[in-house]
Design a protein around this motif. Structure first.
Motif, PDB file in Angstrom:
ATOM      1  N   HIS A  84       0.362   2.612  -3.598  1.00 38.90           N
ATOM      2  CA  HIS A  84      -1.245   3.267  -3.961  1.00 38.90           C
ATOM      3  C   HIS A  84      -1.152   4.807  -3.467  1.00 38.90           C
ATOM      4  O   HIS A  84      -0.928   5.283  -2.421  1.00 38.90           O
ATOM      5  CB  HIS A  84      -1.965   2.603  -2.724  1.00 38.90           C
ATOM      6  CG  HIS A  84      -2.174   1.332  -2.909  1.00 38.90           C
ATOM      7  ND1 HIS A  84      -2.946   0.500  -1.800  1.00 38.90           N
ATOM      8  CD2 HIS A  84      -2.008   0.128  -3.897  1.00 38.90           C
ATOM      9  CE1 HIS A  84      -2.976  -0.932  -2.226  1.00 38.90           C
ATOM     10  NE2 HIS A  84      -2.551  -0.968  -3.482  1.00 38.90           N
ATOM     11  N   CYS A 107       0.670  -1.276  -0.035  1.00 40.32           N
ATOM     12  CA  CYS A 107       0.025   0.081  -0.163  1.00 40.32           C
ATOM     13  C   CYS A 107       0.797   1.314   0.022  1.00 40.32           C
ATOM     14  O   CYS A 107       0.877   2.176  -0.875  1.00 40.32           O
ATOM     15  CB  CYS A 107      -0.896   0.068   1.294  1.00 40.32           C
ATOM     16  SG  CYS A 107      -1.840   1.460   1.363  1.00 40.32           S
ATOM     17  N   CYS A 117      -3.634   6.146  -1.179  1.00 45.15           N
ATOM     18  CA  CYS A 117      -3.510   5.946   0.329  1.00 45.15           C
ATOM     19  C   CYS A 117      -2.481   6.824   0.863  1.00 45.15           C
ATOM     20  O   CYS A 117      -2.139   6.851   2.099  1.00 45.15           O
ATOM     21  CB  CYS A 117      -3.281   4.417   0.670  1.00 45.15           C
ATOM     22  SG  CYS A 117      -4.307   3.366  -0.231  1.00 45.15           S
ATOM     23  N   CYS A 132      -7.857  -0.453   2.495  1.00 40.83           N
ATOM     24  CA  CYS A 132      -7.436   0.679   2.287  1.00 40.83           C
ATOM     25  C   CYS A 132      -8.050   1.472   0.998  1.00 40.83           C
ATOM     26  O   CYS A 132      -8.948   0.952   0.533  1.00 40.83           O
ATOM     27  CB  CYS A 132      -5.903   0.687   1.904  1.00 40.83           C
ATOM     28  SG  CYS A 132      -5.394  -0.038   0.310  1.00 40.83           S
ATOM     29  N   ARG A 133      -7.716   2.518   0.563  1.00 41.90           N
ATOM     30  CA  ARG A 133      -8.339   3.145  -0.381  1.00 41.90           C
ATOM     31  C   ARG A 133      -8.278   2.601  -1.929  1.00 41.90           C
ATOM     32  O   ARG A 133      -9.130   3.093  -2.649  1.00 41.90           O
ATOM     33  CB  ARG A 133      -7.913   4.780  -0.461  1.00 41.90           C
ATOM     34  CG  ARG A 133      -8.164   5.642   0.665  1.00 41.90           C
ATOM     35  CD  ARG A 133      -7.650   6.860   0.487  1.00 41.90           C
ATOM     36  NE  ARG A 133      -7.933   7.737   1.823  1.00 41.90           N
ATOM     37  CZ  ARG A 133      -6.922   8.752   2.186  1.00 41.90           C
ATOM     38  NH1 ARG A 133      -6.078   9.197   1.350  1.00 41.90           N
ATOM     39  NH2 ARG A 133      -7.243   9.237   3.404  1.00 41.90           N
ATOM     40  N   GLU A 134      -7.427   1.850  -1.985  1.00 41.34           N
ATOM     41  CA  GLU A 134      -7.372   1.100  -3.262  1.00 41.34           C
ATOM     42  C   GLU A 134      -7.663  -0.431  -3.287  1.00 41.34           C
ATOM     43  O   GLU A 134      -7.526  -0.969  -4.418  1.00 41.34           O
ATOM     44  CB  GLU A 134      -6.031   1.490  -3.837  1.00 41.34           C
ATOM     45  CG  GLU A 134      -5.940   2.803  -4.309  1.00 41.34           C
ATOM     46  CD  GLU A 134      -4.678   3.101  -5.125  1.00 41.34           C
ATOM     47  OE1 GLU A 134      -4.210   2.010  -5.821  1.00 41.34           O
ATOM     48  OE2 GLU A 134      -4.099   4.278  -5.386  1.00 41.34           O
TER      49      GLU A 134
END
Ligand SMILES: [Zn+2]
Length: 547
Positions: free
Chosen positions: A12, A8, A15, A242-244
């Motif tokens: 990402h 991450c 994030c 997480c955001r992705e």
């Protein structure tokens, strides 16, 4: 967990882009002592670390406090000095000890736990830190969420044996020397569990929200939503979010796919509204969704209804910079945002929390189903003009809104609020109590026929059953036209007439002050649907002030 975090951080963008130099007022230092497991509270200041690169990171914990007999250890005015000196690992409950261990093993030094890092019997400290929640969780390195632990004695329930979750074969494929071209393949004996099934946050697919203890608590919604990375410790497996990426112990490399993240069919009020992902319509639906999830959750103190959502509201404000926050509703979502209804049975809080036009005035589950259309297939596809995308608000206008915050925080508790609307008001309507129906199915709640001169003219969803209006005079304020493709189907007794000739609105009663009716002041007692539009033709525009 390490692999998830490393990947991450490395891959990402979403994030990692909005990191600020921020530190909570207090943190637990897990490396304060050379030997032994003990920890202590420290106050670090960002200005003590001149290089942005070396700003310390911290991990946050999201957990259930549990009943009084299992309450976690806390910091109070009396023991603050001791806590800054040393906290014995033996004093910490299982969940905290697990969190300390995991944080250390992830190579992190600092941990934030609400009960220890906020002085629990100091109202000022509490209010100040509560207002910082958006930052505390938003800037945290990662949140450890004890999803399946009902109090702090239960630990994080670290699942040690992945075989518990079903048999699989695993092998590596592709070019093992090159990361980008190597794959790991798992073949499962049984179908792996879906992320949402495990977490339980999709009431539309799974009938209801999940009942993991942590997701039934009100405060923990914003803890999850604000965190850039969450590791949820579930019953049978860990979940990464997480955001992705959403992944699980079973499917650790599972990429977030649209079908995993179920999105409502967005409703737009005007044809020109932008249905793009992240656009205004989506953000409005997202707020409705958050509020629905929130309304399912329980609070120990009813009066925390608005405060426990304030971090999320503060954060959401960035998405709606022009909007004013009004007791749980955004001004730019008016008037459609008034069209919520209660599900199952609900009640009013013991003391004032919010005006009757806000969903926050209800203790119980609410839904914005009236605002949703049937998903007819493609998610963001354009629909033909004739399908009445334009929502007819008639001549309804918002005249004045005011809220009085209790403290300095406009996203927090309020003392009072009022909303003045000018629109078509139907008088002398009635509802026959003999025809009340209590519905306990999926669309449950209390509903009744709305009548005028003995004729059924619409449906009435009562907010709170105790407020059954036996003697009160009822009014109906028209808000908008009924959509052609509503998610909720029209009850059979209202099948006469075209949908285009029906409206939805609010059922109101006159506000009674000192035993007398106060002119133009009304309370909301329910949602009206499929009301015959022609009834409003003879009504003159009226200004009503809702309290
Ligand atoms: Zn990520």
């Amino acid at each position: 967990m390490r692999t998830w975090i490393q990947s991450c951080r490395k891959n990402h963008d979403a994030c990692n882009w909005d990191l600020e130099s921020f530190l909570p007022s207090r943190l637990l230092d897990l490396q304060a002592f050379q030997t032994g497991q003990d920890v202590k509270l420290v106050s670090l200041r960002t200005e003590d670390f001149d290089d942005q690169q070396f700003q310390p990171e911290y991990v946050t914990l999201s957990h259930c406090w549990g009943p009084p007999e299992n309450r976690p250890v806390t910091t109070t005015k009396a023991n603050l000095k001791d806590r800054m000196n040393r906290i014995s690992i033996d004093e910490l409950s299982n969940t905290f000890r697990d969190a300390v261990r995991i944080t250390r093993e992830l190579g992190e030094r600092y941990l934030w736990i609400d009960s220890l890092c906020i002085i629990q019997d100091d109202g000022d400290d509490w209010a100040r830190e509560a207002a910082l929640m958006a930052k505390i969780y938003g800037q945290s390195f990662c949140t450890l969420a004890a999803l399946d632990s009902k109090d702090s004695t239960e630990g994080c329930r670290l699942v040690s044996d992945i075989q518990n979750i079903g048999n699989f074969l695993e092998f590596d494929s592709g070019d093992s020397k090159n990361d980008r071209f190597s794959y790991r393949i798992r073949i499962f004996e049984d179908e792996p569990r879906e992320w949402h099934e495990e977490y339980g946050d999709n009431p539309y697919r799974h009938r209801d929200y999940g009942n993991h203890p942590l997701r039934t608590r009100a405060w923990t919604l914003q803890e999850r939503e604000l965190s850039r990375r969450n590791i949820h410790f579930g019953k049978d497996q860990m979940l990464w979010e997480c955001r992705e990426l959403k992944a699980s112990t079973q499917l650790p490399w599972h990429h977030k796919k649209p079908e995993d993240d179920f999105e409502q069919w967005p409703i737009r009020n005007q044809l020109f509204e932008d249905l793009a992902p992240g656009g205004s319509v989506q953000m409005r639906d997202r707020w409705y969704g958050l509020v629905e999830d929130y309304s399912f959750r329980r609070l120990t103190n009813e009066t925390d209804k608005l405060p426990a959502l304030s971090g999320l509201a503060q954060n959401f404000q960035h998405a709606v910079p022009q909007a004013e926050y009004l007791a749980g509703i955004w001004s730019t979502h008016l008037p459609a945002a008034l069209l919520w209804r209660t599900r199952y049975t609900a009640r009013r809080p013991m003391s004032y929390i919010a005006p009757t036009w806000s969903w926050a005035s209800i203790v119980g589950n609410i839904t914005y189903e009236s605002q949703r259309l049937i998903d007819t297939g493609g998610r963001f596809e354009e629909r033909p003009q004739e399908s009445h995308f334009d929502c007819d608000f008639g001549n309804l206008s918002v005249e004045r809104i005011s809220t009085r915050p209790k403290h300095n925080d406009k996203y927090g508790a309020i003392l009072s609020a009022s909303l003045s609307l000018n629109g078509a008001l139907l008088t002398n309507i009635d509802s026959n109590p003999q025809l009340w129906r209590l519905e306990h199915d999926y669309h449950g709640g209390c509903q009744a026929n709305l009548t005028k001169d003995g004729v059924v003219v619409g449906m009435f969803y009562l907010d709170v059953l105790d407020e059954m209006p036996y003697t009160k005079e009822l009014f109906c304020l028209k808000i908008r036209a009924e959509p052609h493709t509503s998610q909720v189907s029209r009850p059979s007794e209202l099948f006469e007439g075209e949908v285009g000739d029906l409206v939805m609105g609010l059922v109101l009663t006159k506000e009674i002050g000192n035993g007398i009716h106060v002119s133009n002041q009304y309370s909301r007692i329910g949602l009206a649907r499929w009301v015959t539009m022609s009834l409003f033709e003879s009504s003159r525009p009226s200004t009503v002030t809702l309290l």
